[in-house]
Design a protein around this motif. Structure first.
Motif, PDB file in Angstrom:
ATOM      1  N   LEU A  89       4.164   5.058   3.668  1.00 29.31           N
ATOM      2  CA  LEU A  89       3.258   6.126   4.073  1.00 29.31           C
ATOM      3  C   LEU A  89       3.970   7.471   4.118  1.00 29.31           C
ATOM      4  CD1 LEU A  89       0.349   6.492   5.256  1.00 29.31           C
ATOM      5  CD2 LEU A  89       1.318   5.998   7.480  1.00 29.31           C
TER       6      LEU A  89
ATOM      7  N   LYS B  10      -8.341   1.264   2.341  1.00 32.10           N
ATOM      8  CA  LYS B  10      -7.692   0.251   1.500  1.00 32.10           C
ATOM      9  C   LYS B  10      -6.907  -0.757   2.337  1.00 32.10           C
ATOM     10  CE  LYS B  10      -7.670   2.797  -2.784  1.00 32.10           C
ATOM     11  NZ  LYS B  10      -6.918   3.200  -3.964  1.00 32.10           N
ATOM     12  N   ALA B  11      -6.330  -0.325   3.437  1.00 32.02           N
ATOM     13  CA  ALA B  11      -5.616  -1.258   4.312  1.00 32.02           C
ATOM     14  C   ALA B  11      -6.586  -2.290   4.879  1.00 32.02           C
ATOM     15  CB  ALA B  11      -4.905  -0.510   5.438  1.00 32.02           C
TER      16      ALA B  11
ATOM     17  N   ALA C 152      -2.962   5.006  -2.707  1.00 35.26           N
ATOM     18  CA  ALA C 152      -3.919   5.822  -1.957  1.00 35.26           C
ATOM     19  C   ALA C 152      -3.360   7.242  -1.910  1.00 35.26           C
ATOM     20  CB  ALA C 152      -4.130   5.280  -0.561  1.00 35.26           C
TER      21      ALA C 152
ATOM     22  N   GLN D 212      -8.133   7.316   2.575  1.00 33.10           N
ATOM     23  CA  GLN D 212      -8.091   6.241   1.583  1.00 33.10           C
ATOM     24  C   GLN D 212      -7.181   5.114   2.053  1.00 33.10           C
ATOM     25  OE1 GLN D 212      -6.919   7.388  -2.354  1.00 33.10           O
ATOM     26  NE2 GLN D 212      -8.592   8.847  -2.592  1.00 33.10           N
ATOM     27  N   ALA D 213      -6.072   5.476   2.666  1.00 30.18           N
ATOM     28  CA  ALA D 213      -5.124   4.470   3.148  1.00 30.18           C
ATOM     29  C   ALA D 213      -5.772   3.542   4.168  1.00 30.18           C
ATOM     30  CB  ALA D 213      -3.904   5.151   3.764  1.00 30.18           C
TER      31      ALA D 213
ATOM     32  N   VAL E  53       1.067   5.290  -0.059  1.00 33.48           N
ATOM     33  CA  VAL E  53       0.207   6.420   0.273  1.00 33.48           C
ATOM     34  C   VAL E  53       0.992   7.721   0.137  1.00 33.48           C
ATOM     35  CG1 VAL E  53      -1.386   7.367   1.972  1.00 33.48           C
ATOM     36  CG2 VAL E  53      -0.870   4.906   1.998  1.00 33.48           C
TER      37      VAL E  53
ATOM     38  N   LEU F 118       0.866  -1.178   0.000  1.00 33.07           N
ATOM     39  CA  LEU F 118       0.000   0.000   0.000  1.00 33.07           C
ATOM     40  C   LEU F 118       0.903   1.229   0.000  1.00 33.07           C
ATOM     41  CD1 LEU F 118      -2.726   1.475   0.263  1.00 33.07           C
ATOM     42  CD2 LEU F 118      -2.583   1.093   2.730  1.00 33.07           C
TER      43      LEU F 118
ATOM     44  N   VAL G 134       3.173  -1.155   4.147  1.00 34.54           N
ATOM     45  CA  VAL G 134       2.600   0.170   3.881  1.00 34.54           C
ATOM     46  C   VAL G 134       3.744   1.178   3.791  1.00 34.54           C
ATOM     47  CG1 VAL G 134       1.072   1.999   4.717  1.00 34.54           C
ATOM     48  CG2 VAL G 134       0.485  -0.400   5.142  1.00 34.54           C
TER      49      VAL G 134
END
Length: 70
Positions: free
Chosen positions: A53, A42-43, A33, A38-39, A9, A7, A51
């Motif tokens: 970030l 979606k996580a 994201a 959104q993160a 972000v 993910l 992730v």
């Protein structure tokens, strides 16, 4: 071969594109994201293995998103 889900972000779209391209080239599935909200969504739905970030983002910043992800 899929090495895992990442993910990514960031509120800057070009950074998302760069990381998407680079991680896909290495065999990772990338889930983008554009903000902390959104993160988190979606996580929860995608269950990523990692992730990446950004810290400074609109709505929910990276620190708060990280706390909520824990």
């Amino acid at each position: 071969m899929n090495k895992g889900k990442v993910l990514v972000v960031d509120d800057e779209v070009y950074i998302l594109h760069i990381l998407d391209f680079s991680l896909n080239a290495e065999g990772y599935e990338v889930i983008p994201a554009e903000d902390g909200e959104q993160a988190l969504a979606k996580a929860k739905s995608e269950q990523p293995d990692l992730v990446v970030l950004d810290v400074m983002m609109p709505k929910i910043d990276g620190y708060e998103a990280c706390r909520k992800l824990k």
